[in-house]
Write an enzyme that holds these catalytic residues in place. Structure first.
Site, PDB file in Angstrom:
ATOM      1  CG  ASN A  11      -1.665   1.252   1.462  1.00 21.23           C
ATOM      2  OD1 ASN A  11      -1.787   2.061   0.551  1.00 21.23           O
ATOM      3  ND2 ASN A  11      -2.184   1.440   2.667  1.00 21.23           N
ATOM      4  CE  LYS A  13       0.306   3.414   4.772  1.00 19.43           C
ATOM      5  NZ  LYS A  13       0.318   3.550   6.215  1.00 19.43           N
ATOM      6  CG  HIS A  98      -5.590   1.846   5.336  1.00 18.19           C
ATOM      7  ND1 HIS A  98      -5.104   2.779   6.224  1.00 18.19           N
ATOM      8  CD2 HIS A  98      -4.582   0.974   5.114  1.00 18.19           C
ATOM      9  CE1 HIS A  98      -3.840   2.467   6.518  1.00 18.19           C
ATOM     10  NE2 HIS A  98      -3.505   1.378   5.864  1.00 18.19           N
ATOM     11  CD  GLU A 100      -2.646   5.470   6.846  1.00 23.07           C
ATOM     12  OE1 GLU A 100      -2.697   5.518   5.611  1.00 23.07           O
ATOM     13  OE2 GLU A 100      -1.669   4.996   7.472  1.00 23.07           O
ATOM     14  CD  GLU A 170      -3.372  -2.660   7.534  1.00 27.51           C
ATOM     15  OE1 GLU A 170      -2.274  -2.913   7.028  1.00 27.51           O
ATOM     16  OE2 GLU A 170      -3.981  -1.612   7.315  1.00 27.51           O
ATOM     17  N   GLY A 176       2.734   2.231  10.561  1.00 21.71           N
ATOM     18  CA  GLY A 176       3.631   3.357  10.341  1.00 21.71           C
ATOM     19  C   GLY A 176       4.382   3.792  11.582  1.00 21.71           C
ATOM     20  CB  SER A 216       5.686  -1.883  11.663  1.00 21.13           C
ATOM     21  OG  SER A 216       5.246  -0.555  11.906  1.00 21.13           O
TER      22      SER A 216
HETATM   23  C1  PEP Z   1      -0.567   0.002   5.970  1.00 19.41           C
HETATM   24  O1  PEP Z   1      -0.574   1.104   5.475  1.00 19.41           O
HETATM   25  O2  PEP Z   1      -1.507  -0.753   5.726  1.00 19.41           O
HETATM   26  C2  PEP Z   1       0.555  -0.395   6.818  1.00 19.41           C
HETATM   27  C3  PEP Z   1       0.485  -1.545   7.429  1.00 19.41           C
HETATM   28  O3  PEP Z   1       1.598   0.483   6.937  1.00 19.41           O
HETATM   29  P1  PEP Z   1       3.072   0.161   7.569  1.00 19.41           P
HETATM   30  O4  PEP Z   1       3.530  -1.131   6.965  1.00 19.41           O
HETATM   31  O5  PEP Z   1       3.908   1.335   7.142  1.00 19.41           O
HETATM   32  O6  PEP Z   1       2.904   0.060   9.033  1.00 19.41           O
END
Ligand code: PEP
Length: 255
Positions: A11, A13, A98, A100, A170, A176, A216
């Site tokens: 992803n 973003k 998501h 976000e 998640e 992040g 992460s």
């Molecule tokens: C994500 O955006 O779905 C995500 C898991 O980000 P990151 O791997 O940067 O934590």
């Protein structure tokens, strides 16, 4: 031995212009070629880079996903992008709900459910994200939150639709932040999601659904996370923005 084929999606973003996307995709096409076939791989660029991505990835088995999809079919919805438009561009998957988008755009489980159904009805394969915040985890609410989001976001899907849907667990506190859920913490919630699937659809369907972990994931932890019984892949943010890092993450995940 895993019953399900791993599915790892990047992803991006709000990162990468079309020309930046072209550069990394050319690299990924070649670096990932030894692994394609052993697992399913997708990248989810911004809408503006999708056409470039379709062109560059032609002839590879790397699939494309969008980062969102409208709940509406067409019409006066300024700024929205429909499932039909995405399919027509060459997109296979759509990330839905998501954290976000839930956090910054007030997306509710009900809206996530509408988007999921619209994606499925149109032929896009949704990747539906659920996960608890740190506050919720610390207050012992993880199971309740996951159960509520699961039921709300996936409400009314048939077995056939459920099998076409990927669930991404998640934990919001791991996205992040560099903080990954431990393999035990992640497996525990994945097992809960598998149980919710079994209760709703029976074990035959539940065993077929791909449940990704996201938060992460990096080359250093992809192997141990993917080795867990109910973790069938990853949704990767930061570590998908560099071709070398993403390739190493995938290589470690399948070994
Ligand atoms: C994500 O955006 O779905 C995500 C898991 O980000 P990151 O791997 O940067 O934590």
């Amino acid at each position: 031995m895993k019953k399900r084929k791993l599915f790892i999606a990047g992803n991006w973003k709000m990162n990468k212009t079309s020309s930046e996307a072209e550069k990394i995709l050319v690299e990924l096409k070649s670096k990932l070629s030894p692994y394609i076939g052993k697992l399913n791989i997708a990248v989810c660029p911004a809408f503006t880079a999708l056409e470039t991505a379709v062109r560059v990835l032609h002839g590879s088995n790397i699939k494309l996903g969008s980062q969102d999809v409208s709940a509406k079919e067409s019409g006066a919805y300024t700024g929205e992008v429909s499932a039909k438009m995405l399919l027509d561009t060459g997109v296979t998957y759509a990330i839905v709900g998501h954290s976000e988008r839930r956090q910054y755009h007030n997306e509710t489980d009900a809206l996530v459910n509408e988007k999921t159904k619209m994606a499925l009805k149109s032929g896009l394969l949704p990747i539906v994200c659920i996960g608890e915040t740190l506050h919720e985890r610390e207050n012992g609410k993880t199971y309740d939150i996951i159960t509520t989001q699961f039921r709300g976001s996936l409400n009314g899907l048939t077995s056939e639709e459920m099998i076409k849907t990927t669930i991404a667990y998640e934990p919001v506190w791991a996205i992040g932040t560099g903080k990954t859920a431990s393999k035990e913490q992640a497996q525990e919630v994945h097992a809960l999601i598998r149980k919710l699937l079994t209760d709703a659809y029976g074990s035959e369907t539940a065993e077929k659904v791909i449940i990704q972990y996201g938060g992460s994931v990096k080359p250093e932890n992809s192997a141990e996370l993917m080795a867990q019984q109910d973790i069938d892949g990853a949704l990767v943010g930061g570590a998908s923005l560099d071709s070398e890092v993403f390739t190493n993450l995938i290589a470690n995940a399948i070994n």
